[in-house]
Design a protein around this motif. Structure first.
Motif, PDB file in Angstrom:
ATOM      1  N   TYR A 181       0.613  -1.404  -0.465  1.00 55.89           N
ATOM      2  CA  TYR A 181       0.400  -0.208  -0.567  1.00 55.89           C
ATOM      3  C   TYR A 181       1.059   1.147  -0.025  1.00 55.89           C
ATOM      4  N   ILE A 182       1.759   1.662   1.204  1.00 58.32           N
ATOM      5  CA  ILE A 182       2.833   2.460   1.030  1.00 58.32           C
ATOM      6  C   ILE A 182       3.631   2.779  -0.646  1.00 58.32           C
ATOM      7  N   LEU A 183       4.050   1.584  -1.486  1.00 57.40           N
ATOM      8  CA  LEU A 183       4.373   1.159  -2.750  1.00 57.40           C
ATOM      9  C   LEU A 183       3.437   2.170  -3.451  1.00 57.40           C
ATOM     10  N   GLU A 184       2.658   1.737  -3.356  1.00 59.82           N
ATOM     11  CA  GLU A 184       1.489   2.057  -4.665  1.00 59.82           C
ATOM     12  C   GLU A 184       0.367   3.385  -4.612  1.00 59.82           C
ATOM     13  N   ASN A 185       0.493   3.804  -2.922  1.00 56.69           N
ATOM     14  CA  ASN A 185       0.230   4.763  -2.828  1.00 56.69           C
ATOM     15  C   ASN A 185       1.103   6.313  -2.577  1.00 56.69           C
ATOM     16  N   ASP A 186       2.636   5.508  -2.320  1.00 60.39           N
ATOM     17  CA  ASP A 186       3.698   6.551  -2.742  1.00 60.39           C
ATOM     18  C   ASP A 186       3.396   7.674  -1.079  1.00 60.39           C
ATOM     19  N   VAL A 187       2.694   6.296   0.332  1.00 58.34           N
ATOM     20  CA  VAL A 187       2.983   7.216   1.593  1.00 58.34           C
ATOM     21  C   VAL A 187       4.272   7.645   2.807  1.00 58.34           C
ATOM     22  N   ILE A 188       3.595   8.938   2.838  1.00 61.80           N
ATOM     23  CA  ILE A 188       4.798   8.638   4.031  1.00 61.80           C
ATOM     24  C   ILE A 188       4.549   8.547   5.228  1.00 61.80           C
ATOM     25  N   VAL A 189       6.174   7.708   5.041  1.00 60.01           N
ATOM     26  CA  VAL A 189       6.748   6.525   6.124  1.00 60.01           C
ATOM     27  C   VAL A 189       7.688   7.661   6.291  1.00 60.01           C
ATOM     28  N   ASN A 190       7.966   7.786   8.336  1.00 59.46           N
ATOM     29  CA  ASN A 190       8.930   7.876   8.956  1.00 59.46           C
ATOM     30  C   ASN A 190      10.036   7.458   9.055  1.00 59.46           C
ATOM     31  N   PRO A 191      11.234   8.641   8.883  1.00 59.65           N
ATOM     32  CA  PRO A 191      12.627   7.655   7.960  1.00 59.65           C
ATOM     33  C   PRO A 191      13.452   6.536   9.199  1.00 59.65           C
ATOM     34  N   LEU A 192      12.433   7.143  10.565  1.00 60.64           N
ATOM     35  CA  LEU A 192      13.616   5.919  10.883  1.00 60.64           C
ATOM     36  C   LEU A 192      12.700   4.154  11.184  1.00 60.64           C
ATOM     37  N   GLN A 193      12.393   4.265  10.236  1.00 60.43           N
ATOM     38  CA  GLN A 193      11.889   2.922   9.526  1.00 60.43           C
ATOM     39  C   GLN A 193      12.768   2.268   8.509  1.00 60.43           C
ATOM     40  N   HIS A 194      12.985   2.876   8.299  1.00 60.82           N
ATOM     41  CA  HIS A 194      14.637   2.536   6.906  1.00 60.82           C
ATOM     42  C   HIS A 194      16.097   2.618   7.765  1.00 60.82           C
ATOM     43  N   GLN A 195      15.818   2.787   9.362  1.00 58.17           N
ATOM     44  CA  GLN A 195      16.397   3.255  10.245  1.00 58.17           C
ATOM     45  C   GLN A 195      17.217   1.884  11.393  1.00 58.17           C
ATOM     46  N   GLY A 196      16.149   1.066  11.398  1.00 57.00           N
ATOM     47  CA  GLY A 196      16.506  -0.008  12.082  1.00 57.00           C
ATOM     48  C   GLY A 196      15.419  -0.163  13.259  1.00 57.00           C
ATOM     49  N   TYR A 197      14.450   0.589  12.950  1.00 59.76           N
ATOM     50  CA  TYR A 197      13.184   0.792  14.474  1.00 59.76           C
ATOM     51  C   TYR A 197      11.708   0.495  12.408  1.00 59.76           C
ATOM     52  N   PRO A 198      11.492  -0.621  13.418  1.00 57.90           N
ATOM     53  CA  PRO A 198      10.938  -0.763  12.890  1.00 57.90           C
ATOM     54  C   PRO A 198       9.171  -0.529  13.658  1.00 57.90           C
TER      55      PRO A 198
END
Ligand code: SF4
Length: 232
Positions: A181-198
């Motif tokens: 859903y995030i990819l299809e809708n270009d959803v804003i994600v907290n940058p920490l998700q990509h830094q080891g904080y799921p």
């Protein structure tokens, strides 16, 4: 992620909903799309409804504002959020022109260094949400069963400990469905998700998680505490 289109049963109006009815609705919602669940919730509860947003991502905000751009979004500012989380709030506000309500504990309230983590969560999260919910009949939350063991049996619709109806439109979504859903809708994600904080909470109480570990194991790591009390 369910995509079944559904019609709203107007006979089920909010004041008459018993726990048995809520259970039946929850069961029925297992095959409804998140959009339809949000639509039913808005139609049923009107302005006595809000979305509680953690700002780990903005999936639920994206879904809810597509149904009603003016839906009230509540963000609990504990005073201990990561800068990345506050940045996510600002980006979401900019993109969706949110009807945003930021709620905080009174300045005199203690913190985790004076109250301990249980007392701090109780004062800076639970009591603040209680205050918001005192004027609501229902809330929407992005809680999902796949997040952690203790949430595995969460209903899509339930009555919370305050007596308010809690609706989790994406409770049955897997991690893959969220990512799609995030990819299809270009959803804003907290940058920490990509830094080891799921799973993202306050900075003093959130640690990085290694690949393959329980995503929520970084929350209050090593303390035995697993929930802030908003949901349990
Ligand atoms: S997560 Fe930590 S800092 Fe945030 S409210 Fe709870 S105890 Fe306080």
């Amino acid at each position: 992620m369910q995509t079944t289109s559904a019609t709203v049963d107007a006979s089920l109006s909010a004041p008459r909903l018993t726990d048995v009815e809520l259970d039946a609705i929850s069961e029925r919602f297992e095959t409804w799309s998140a959009t339809d669940i949000v639509g039913w919730t808005i139609e049923t509860f009107g302005s006595r409804l809000c979305v509680a947003a953690s700002m780990a991502d903005t999936v639920l905000i994206d879904i809810a504002t597509k149904v009603d751009p003016d839906i009230e979004i509540v963000f609990l500012d504990t005073g201990f959020h990561f800068p990345e989380t506050l940045l996510t709030v600002r980006k979401a506000q900019q993109r969706y022109q949110l009807n945003l309500r930021v709620e905080r504990a009174k300045p005199t309230v203690g913190d985790l260094f004076t109250l301990g983590t249980e007392g701090c969560c109780a004062a800076r999260k639970v009591a603040v949400l209680d205050r918001v919910m005192a004027e609501k009949d229902a809330w929407l939350t992005g809680l999902r069963r796949a997040e952690t063991e203790s949430r595995a049996n969460s209903a899509i619709v339930s009555r919370d400990k305050r007596g308010v109806v809690k609706v989790c439109p994406i409770a049955n979504w897997s991690d893959d469905e969220v990512n799609a859903y995030i990819l299809e809708n270009d959803v804003i994600v907290n940058p920490l998700q990509h830094q080891g904080y799921p799973s993202i909470g306050c900075w003093p109480c959130t640690s990085k998680v290694a690949q393959g570990e329980d995503p929520r194991s970084g929350r209050w790591a090593g303390s035995g505490k697993t929930e802030c009390g908003l949901h349990l």
